[in-house]
Design a protein around this motif. Structure first.
Motif, mmCIF file in Angstrom:
data_model
loop_
_atom_site.group_PDB
_atom_site.id
_atom_site.type_symbol
_atom_site.label_atom_id
_atom_site.label_comp_id
_atom_site.label_asym_id
_atom_site.label_seq_id
_atom_site.Cartn_x
_atom_site.Cartn_y
_atom_site.Cartn_z
ATOM 1 N N PRO A 1 7.830 6.851 4.169
ATOM 2 C CA PRO A 1 7.645 7.272 2.775
ATOM 3 C C PRO A 1 7.764 8.787 2.665
ATOM 4 O O PRO A 1 7.465 9.494 3.634
ATOM 5 N N LEU B 1 0.984 9.970 1.077
ATOM 6 C CA LEU B 1 1.771 8.731 1.100
ATOM 7 C C LEU B 1 2.078 8.278 2.524
ATOM 8 O O LEU B 1 2.690 7.228 2.710
ATOM 9 N N SER B 2 1.692 9.070 3.530
ATOM 10 C CA SER B 2 2.168 8.739 4.877
ATOM 11 C C SER B 2 1.602 7.424 5.382
ATOM 12 O O SER B 2 0.577 6.943 4.910
ATOM 13 N N LEU B 3 2.296 6.877 6.344
ATOM 14 C CA LEU B 3 1.873 5.619 6.955
ATOM 15 C C LEU B 3 0.589 5.837 7.739
ATOM 16 O O LEU B 3 0.366 6.912 8.288
ATOM 17 N N GLU C 1 1.139 1.687 11.639
ATOM 18 C CA GLU C 1 1.978 1.022 10.632
ATOM 19 C C GLU C 1 3.476 1.201 10.912
ATOM 20 O O GLU C 1 4.269 0.278 10.718
ATOM 21 N N TRP D 1 6.956 12.289 2.351
ATOM 22 C CA TRP D 1 5.726 13.081 2.416
ATOM 23 C C TRP D 1 5.966 14.279 3.303
ATOM 24 O O TRP D 1 6.105 14.143 4.512
ATOM 25 N N LYS E 1 0.812 -1.214 0.000
ATOM 26 C CA LYS E 1 0.000 0.000 0.000
ATOM 27 C C LYS E 1 0.851 1.272 0.000
ATOM 28 O O LYS E 1 0.493 2.254 -0.622
ATOM 29 N N ARG E 2 1.981 1.234 0.697
ATOM 30 C CA ARG E 2 2.708 2.488 0.948
ATOM 31 C C ARG E 2 4.054 2.598 0.243
ATOM 32 O O ARG E 2 4.628 3.685 0.221
ATOM 33 N N CYS E 3 4.602 1.491 -0.225
ATOM 34 C CA CYS E 3 5.994 1.547 -0.680
ATOM 35 C C CYS E 3 6.185 1.070 -2.126
ATOM 36 O O CYS E 3 7.028 1.601 -2.843
#
Ligand code: HEC
Length: 398
Positions: free
Chosen positions: A73, A88-90, A94, A75, A34-36
């Protein structure tokens, strides 16, 4: 108490113990997807893929460090202002999970727990393009020296107007392309060229919401403005742009506007030099996105709306501007700007010797295209109802 309740409590008592050790497949893979992986997969901007366990394991310590410092990430916005759809932040918890996983020795866990692999469009960060335009030939980049901006025209041969819902500019060789902008030339003169999409370090794709799109008129030519930088080795680049056309009727045309100060002059040695610029909306419009552009002396950037009733609202605040990340920030909910609203931008620059990126702290710095010059642009993406779009040209004033 019913008999079942006792065993339920017992079971609940056990779960936290087994769940305390996050594993790659169960806990970490979904976060990476999802994030990376948008950046950390083959062919994208990041230097390594974080897709399989084998690829991720050697980076465990670096992952821990990068999420703790907030470097990843990437941001930058101050979370107090604005909500952005491309955040994009966690998510909550997370970061803690990633750290706990590394601290537990980065165990793989059971492959049966793995989520389905994330689906990406091969070679693009937008959906599969309906059409791709590329530079007609490769450009030779010398090993050394300053390379003038290149302006490369690519005719669309469109026989009808096209609404662009998603756009992505992709360099052929990222190590040579400092940045690239693609503008639309509809034949009415250089001053009427309109921004379509751009690539800057960190990559930024343009994805508007259904119903919103940029217009590319029939017969338009796309002009690639290429800023190359020599990297010590001769190389070649052939940059492309991918376009996804709107599949639904378009209600709002997206227009790019710039809040800028072409007259900026930053004194030598000044560690915190302020530059302001503003723009007044003469008509009521919706703001959908913003992007800050400065060069290596850029330090911070803020967008504010000053409404006709006198109230001021911070729309986007980048307290630590990073030249390597210049994405568009798309508002989760478009912001209505009543006629008379002033958009103010404030930028700070560090022209002192303490700025490690400063190529020369002993000089006045003025507007210019090269990285040792400066710029101050607050880009705005404005949505204008298609029905009243004809009145737009006269509607916005510096
Ligand atoms: C928008 C693109 C993007 C996203 C999203 C992203 N990365 Fe990165 N990452 C990069 C790029 C580009 C680099 C190399 C440049 C750099 O180090 O600044 C990098 C570097 C790294 C590094 C090496 C850092 C170092 O200090 O050497 C780690 C570790 C990393 N990323 C982890 C992650 C993790 C974990 C996530 C998700 C939680 C993530 N990244 C999300 C683009 C991204």
């Amino acid at each position: 108490m019913r008999p079942g309740t006792v065993s339920l409590v017992l079971i609940l008592g056990i779960i936290p113990v087994t769940a305390a050790t996050p594993t790659f497949h169960k806990d970490i893979e979904p976060i990476l997807q999802k994030r990376c992986q948008g950046c950390h997969r083959a062919g994208e901007a990041a230097p390594m893929a974080l897709v399989t366990y084998e690829q991720t394991r050697p980076w465990a310590k670096a992952i821990r460090a990068s999420v703790i410092t907030g470097k990843m990430p990437p941001w930058q916005p101050d979370p107090h202002y604005g909500k952005f759809s491309n955040d994009l932040s966690l998510g909550p918890g997370e970061k803690e999970k990633l750290v706990a996983w590394v601290d537990a020795g980065a165990p793989e866990g059971n492959p049966a727990d793995a989520p389905k692999p994330a689906v990406f469009t091969d070679g693009w960060r937008i959906s599969k393009p309906d059409m791709v335009f590329e530079m007609p030939e490769e450009f030779d980049v010398p090993a050394k020296g300053v390379i003038d901006y290149q302006y490369i025209s690519v005719p669309t041969h469109f026989t009808e107007d096209k609404w662009v819902q998603e756009a992505e500019v992709r360099p052929g060789d990222r190590s040579l392309v400092h940045h690239a902008i693609v503008v639309i030339d509809n034949g009415t003169g250089v001053n009427n060229e309109e921004y379509l999409a751009g690539y800057a370090p960190g990559g930024n794709v343009q994805i508007w919401k259904p119903g919103e799109a940029r217009l590319v008129k029939a017969g338009s030519t796309l002009v690639f403005q290429m800023h190359y930088q020599a990297n010590g080795k001769p190389g070649r680049d052939r940059t492309r742009i991918g376009l996804v056309f709107a599949k639904k009727p378009v209600t709002d045309r997206i227009i790019a506007m710039q809040v800028m100060d072409l007259g900026l002059a930053i004194p030598p040695g000044n560690p915190n030099f302020r530059v302001d610029a503003s723009l007044v909306m003469k008509d009521t419009v919706k703001l959908v996105g913003m992007r800050a552009h400065m060069h290596v002396r850029g330090k911070s950037f803020q967008f504010r709306a000053v409404y006709p009733n006198g109230e001021t609202e911070v729309l986007l605040d980048l307290p630590k501007y990073d030249f390597n990340w210049q994405p568009y920030y798309y508002l989760e909910t478009p912001k209505l700007l009543p006629a008379g609203t002033r958009i103010e931008c404030t930028a700070y620059y560090d022209n002192s010797a303490n700025n490690p990126f400063n190529p020369d702290p002993n000089t006045w710095v003025r507007w210019g295209p090269q990285t040792w010059d400066e710029m101050m642009i607050g880009w705005l993406d404005i949505a204008v109802p298609v029905s009243k779009e004809h009145s737009l040209r006269g509607a916005l004033h510096q």
